[in-house]
Scaffold this active site. Structure first.
Site, PDB file in Angstrom:
ATOM      1  N   MET A   1       0.717  -1.099   0.186  1.00 17.69           N
ATOM      2  CA  MET A   1      -0.184   0.356  -0.241  1.00 17.69           C
ATOM      3  C   MET A   1       1.069   1.014   0.276  1.00 17.69           C
ATOM      4  O   MET A   1       2.386   0.896   0.277  1.00 17.69           O
ATOM      5  CB  MET A   1      -0.984  -0.259   0.840  1.00 17.69           C
ATOM      6  CG  MET A   1      -2.150  -1.448   0.945  1.00 17.69           C
ATOM      7  SD  MET A   1      -2.491  -1.007   2.413  1.00 17.69           S
ATOM      8  CE  MET A   1      -4.184  -2.647   2.685  1.00 17.69           C
ATOM      9  N   CYS A   2       0.458   2.714   0.108  1.00 14.00           N
ATOM     10  CA  CYS A   2       0.745   3.449  -0.013  1.00 14.00           C
ATOM     11  C   CYS A   2       1.688   3.973   1.309  1.00 14.00           C
ATOM     12  O   CYS A   2       1.601   3.218   2.509  1.00 14.00           O
ATOM     13  CB  CYS A   2       0.667   5.038  -0.041  1.00 14.00           C
ATOM     14  SG  CYS A   2      -1.506   4.428  -2.049  1.00 14.00           S
ATOM     15  N   GLN A   3       2.721   5.008   1.765  1.00 10.23           N
ATOM     16  CA  GLN A   3       2.534   5.768   2.760  1.00 10.23           C
ATOM     17  C   GLN A   3       2.465   7.182   3.141  1.00 10.23           C
ATOM     18  O   GLN A   3       2.808   7.558   2.174  1.00 10.23           O
ATOM     19  CB  GLN A   3       4.453   5.186   2.027  1.00 10.23           C
ATOM     20  CG  GLN A   3       5.315   3.734   2.349  1.00 10.23           C
ATOM     21  CD  GLN A   3       6.030   3.833   2.984  1.00 10.23           C
ATOM     22  OE1 GLN A   3       6.933   4.648   4.242  1.00 10.23           O
ATOM     23  NE2 GLN A   3       7.058   2.654   3.518  1.00 10.23           N
TER      24      GLN A   3
END
Length: 276
Positions: A1-3
């Site tokens: 996923m994103c950060q």
């Protein structure tokens, strides 16, 4: 996923050190290479930079790393696409206006079977679940307080209610700011650190870079940095509890609560921790 990366400060501060390490995760030390963005508040308005290129290779990211923009509230994001194509309109952070102020939002997670009814004032431009959630939040706040902005503590508790309804649909780590304060919610993974007098040196995990903050700060300075994963290896970062929502003001957490999250999200968090 994103950060995610956020900064909330007592006095205007630049984020070049933290962003240098964070940007490396966009294709060098990690695989979040599907776009990036960063927003710097200046009172009611903000400077917003987004790019569909990876943060590790983007010329705009290089500009941000070398241009010390000072701000009291900053939100940055590097994307690993789960919903929505790799296009500029799907890059976080997202921006909307409410009560005569810019609002900025960035999300890490994946919302399933999530189709909120949007009346028309706030509509997504792109195709991400993240921007859809932001529009839902903005609509909820506008509906609850149609005339003007309430005190931050009232905003916090209303945001808790809205978060409670959205987080039922999946992983919902996010950061939200209107330039006065920064709200951060953790479904699975989020950390923060408060740097204040007497300041010390810090060393980045993702880049061989050290800075002695004591050389650039005063007793009036205080900075909270919030990130998906700690950015430095010689400081003590605090982990958010699953479901925790925190309001950061003037460089420190001032309000905290825990929003119940679904069992399946808790299970996902446990599985991710076991893989680390």
């Amino acid at each position: 996923m994103c950060q995610l990366l956020g900064m909330n400060c007592a006095t205007p501060t630049d984020i070049t050190f933290s962003f240098t390490g964070f940007a490396a995760r966009g294709g060098v030390t990690d695989h979040h290479a599907d776009g990036w963005g960063i927003a710097f508040f200046e009172d009611k308005a903000c400077r917003l930079f987004i790019d569909h290129q990876s943060a590790a290779t983007s010329p705009i990211a290089e500009l941000v790393k070398s241009y010390p923009i000072k701000s009291k509230n900053v939100i940055a994001h590097i994307r690993k696409a789960t919903q929505g194509r790799i296009e500029l309109e799907n890059c976080h952070p997202f921006q909307r206006e409410l009560w005569g102020r810019h609002w900025i939002f960035a999300h890490n997670g994946d919302l399933k079977d999530y189709q909120p009814f949007l009346s028309g004032v706030y509509q997504p431009v792109g195709t991400t679940d993240s921007e859809l959630a932001f529009c839902d939040i903005m609509q909820g706040l506008r509906k609850r307080f149609p005339g003007s902005q309430p005190p931050l503590n009232e905003l916090f508790h209303t945001l808790e209610e809205i978060t409670r309804s959205i987080t039922r649909h999946g992983v919902f780590n996010y950061m939200l700011s209107n330039g006065q304060a920064l709200f951060a919610h953790c479904s699975t993974r989020l950390h923060y650190i408060v740097r204040q007098w007497p300041f010390q040196a810090a060393h980045l995990i993702d880049s061989d870079m050290t800075i002695d903050f004591a050389q650039y700060t005063t007793e009036a300075d205080r900075v909270s940095v919030i990130a998906t994963a700690p950015l430095t290896d010689n400081e003590t970062w605090t982990s958010f509890a699953p479901g925790e929502l925190i309001l950061f003001e003037a460089g420190q957490p001032t309000l905290k609560t825990v929003v119940p999250i679904p069992d399946e999200v808790r299970l996902k968090n446990a599985q991710n921790s076991a893989c680390l």
